[in-house]
Scaffold this motif. Structure first.
Motif, PDB file in Angstrom:
ATOM      1  N   ALA A  17       0.845  -1.188   0.000  1.00  0.00           N
ATOM      2  CA  ALA A  17       0.000   0.000   0.000  1.00  0.00           C
ATOM      3  C   ALA A  17       0.884   1.243   0.000  1.00  0.00           C
ATOM      4  O   ALA A  17       2.089   1.164   0.206  1.00  0.00           O
ATOM      5  CB  ALA A  17      -0.905   0.023   1.231  1.00  0.00           C
ATOM      6  N   ILE A  18       0.239   2.365  -0.218  1.00  0.00           N
ATOM      7  CA  ILE A  18       0.882   3.651   0.061  1.00  0.00           C
ATOM      8  C   ILE A  18       0.589   3.974   1.519  1.00  0.00           C
ATOM      9  O   ILE A  18      -0.574   3.936   1.944  1.00  0.00           O
ATOM     10  CB  ILE A  18       0.358   4.765  -0.857  1.00  0.00           C
ATOM     11  CG1 ILE A  18       0.645   4.423  -2.316  1.00  0.00           C
ATOM     12  CG2 ILE A  18       1.005   6.088  -0.488  1.00  0.00           C
ATOM     13  CD1 ILE A  18       0.024   5.389  -3.304  1.00  0.00           C
ATOM     14  N   TYR A  19       1.623   4.286   2.257  1.00  0.00           N
ATOM     15  CA  TYR A  19       1.486   4.582   3.676  1.00  0.00           C
ATOM     16  C   TYR A  19       1.576   6.093   3.890  1.00  0.00           C
ATOM     17  O   TYR A  19       2.509   6.748   3.404  1.00  0.00           O
ATOM     18  CB  TYR A  19       2.573   3.863   4.473  1.00  0.00           C
ATOM     19  CG  TYR A  19       2.277   2.393   4.640  1.00  0.00           C
ATOM     20  CD1 TYR A  19       2.374   1.515   3.560  1.00  0.00           C
ATOM     21  CD2 TYR A  19       1.865   1.869   5.860  1.00  0.00           C
ATOM     22  CE1 TYR A  19       2.075   0.174   3.684  1.00  0.00           C
ATOM     23  CE2 TYR A  19       1.565   0.524   6.005  1.00  0.00           C
ATOM     24  CZ  TYR A  19       1.668  -0.311   4.914  1.00  0.00           C
ATOM     25  OH  TYR A  19       1.366  -1.648   5.049  1.00  0.00           O
ATOM     26  N   TYR A  20       0.611   6.612   4.622  1.00  0.00           N
ATOM     27  CA  TYR A  20       0.513   8.040   4.894  1.00  0.00           C
ATOM     28  C   TYR A  20       0.623   8.303   6.391  1.00  0.00           C
ATOM     29  O   TYR A  20       0.015   7.590   7.198  1.00  0.00           O
ATOM     30  CB  TYR A  20      -0.833   8.578   4.425  1.00  0.00           C
ATOM     31  CG  TYR A  20      -1.098   8.442   2.954  1.00  0.00           C
ATOM     32  CD1 TYR A  20      -1.735   7.306   2.447  1.00  0.00           C
ATOM     33  CD2 TYR A  20      -0.741   9.448   2.064  1.00  0.00           C
ATOM     34  CE1 TYR A  20      -1.995   7.177   1.085  1.00  0.00           C
ATOM     35  CE2 TYR A  20      -1.003   9.332   0.705  1.00  0.00           C
ATOM     36  CZ  TYR A  20      -1.622   8.192   0.226  1.00  0.00           C
ATOM     37  OH  TYR A  20      -1.879   8.075  -1.110  1.00  0.00           O
ATOM     38  N   CYS A  21       1.330   9.353   6.747  1.00  0.00           N
ATOM     39  CA  CYS A  21       1.303   9.810   8.128  1.00  0.00           C
ATOM     40  C   CYS A  21       0.356  11.007   8.216  1.00  0.00           C
ATOM     41  O   CYS A  21       0.131  11.713   7.223  1.00  0.00           O
ATOM     42  CB  CYS A  21       2.692  10.191   8.619  1.00  0.00           C
ATOM     43  SG  CYS A  21       3.557  11.415   7.621  1.00  0.00           S
ATOM     44  N   ALA A  22      -0.177  11.212   9.397  1.00  0.00           N
ATOM     45  CA  ALA A  22      -1.139  12.297   9.595  1.00  0.00           C
ATOM     46  C   ALA A  22      -1.072  12.767  11.039  1.00  0.00           C
ATOM     47  O   ALA A  22      -0.747  11.995  11.943  1.00  0.00           O
ATOM     48  CB  ALA A  22      -2.547  11.833   9.258  1.00  0.00           C
ATOM     49  N   THR A  23      -1.410  14.034  11.255  1.00  0.00           N
ATOM     50  CA  THR A  23      -1.407  14.593  12.599  1.00  0.00           C
ATOM     51  C   THR A  23      -2.809  14.583  13.187  1.00  0.00           C
ATOM     52  O   THR A  23      -3.804  14.844  12.483  1.00  0.00           O
ATOM     53  CB  THR A  23      -0.896  16.040  12.598  1.00  0.00           C
ATOM     54  OG1 THR A  23      -1.785  16.851  11.823  1.00  0.00           O
ATOM     55  CG2 THR A  23       0.481  16.139  12.002  1.00  0.00           C
ATOM     56  N   GLY A  24      -2.864  14.300  14.474  1.00  0.00           N
ATOM     57  CA  GLY A  24      -4.139  14.397  15.163  1.00  0.00           C
ATOM     58  C   GLY A  24      -4.510  15.849  15.420  1.00  0.00           C
ATOM     59  O   GLY A  24      -3.725  16.756  15.175  1.00  0.00           O
ATOM     60  N   ARG A  25      -5.716  16.050  15.923  1.00  0.00           N
ATOM     61  CA  ARG A  25      -6.202  17.408  16.197  1.00  0.00           C
ATOM     62  C   ARG A  25      -5.848  17.860  17.602  1.00  0.00           C
ATOM     63  O   ARG A  25      -6.125  19.000  17.978  1.00  0.00           O
ATOM     64  CB  ARG A  25      -7.708  17.469  15.963  1.00  0.00           C
ATOM     65  CG  ARG A  25      -8.083  17.152  14.523  1.00  0.00           C
ATOM     66  CD  ARG A  25      -9.586  17.225  14.294  1.00  0.00           C
ATOM     67  NE  ARG A  25      -9.918  16.848  12.923  1.00  0.00           N
ATOM     68  CZ  ARG A  25      -9.930  17.707  11.905  1.00  0.00           C
ATOM     69  NH1 ARG A  25      -9.660  18.972  12.099  1.00  0.00           N
ATOM     70  NH2 ARG A  25     -10.236  17.286  10.682  1.00  0.00           N
TER      71      ARG A  25
END
Length: 126
Positions: free
Chosen positions: A91-99
């Protein structure tokens, strides 16, 4: 906010990779961080999340026991150590920030996160 994911690539089944996500533009230690992934033709799905301090983590059942999320606030970086990789991890792995600093109430929801990196491709061959 900029998130730069790296570390993806081709790997054989049973192998390991470590993904990194470097953040800039905000106080990194103020926010939870997560990893999601999206396989070809599939929806983006939750993989793991870590609280601001690293004291709390949560994983998707499909990766529990094989993947480990961690962070280094001094380096503004979150990691995803992936062991015993399977072809279905491709897969393509994405990082993301929480709120906020803590793991979101519904950690699996895309809308629980507000900034996303560009993704890094992981390809696991059998």
């Amino acid at each position: 906010v900029q998130l730069q994911a790296s570390g993806g690539g081709p790997v054989q089944a049973g192998g390991s990779l470590r993904l990194s996500c470097a953040a800039s533009g905000r106080t990194f230690s103020d926010y939870a961080m997560s990893w999601f992934r999206q396989a070809p033709g599939e929806e983006r799905e939750f993989v793991a999340v870590i609280s601001w301090s690293g004291a709390s983590t949560r994983y998707a059942d499909s990766v529990k026991g094989r993947f480990t999320i961690s962070r280094n606030n001094a380096k503004n970086t979150v990691y995803l150590q992936m062991n015993t990789l399977k072809p279905e991890d491709t897969a393509i792995y994405y990082c993301a920030t929480g709120r906020g600093p803590y793991i979101p109430t519904v950690a699996t929801m895309i809308s629980s996160y507000n900034y996303w990196g560009q993704g890094t491709l992981v390809t696991v061959s059998s």
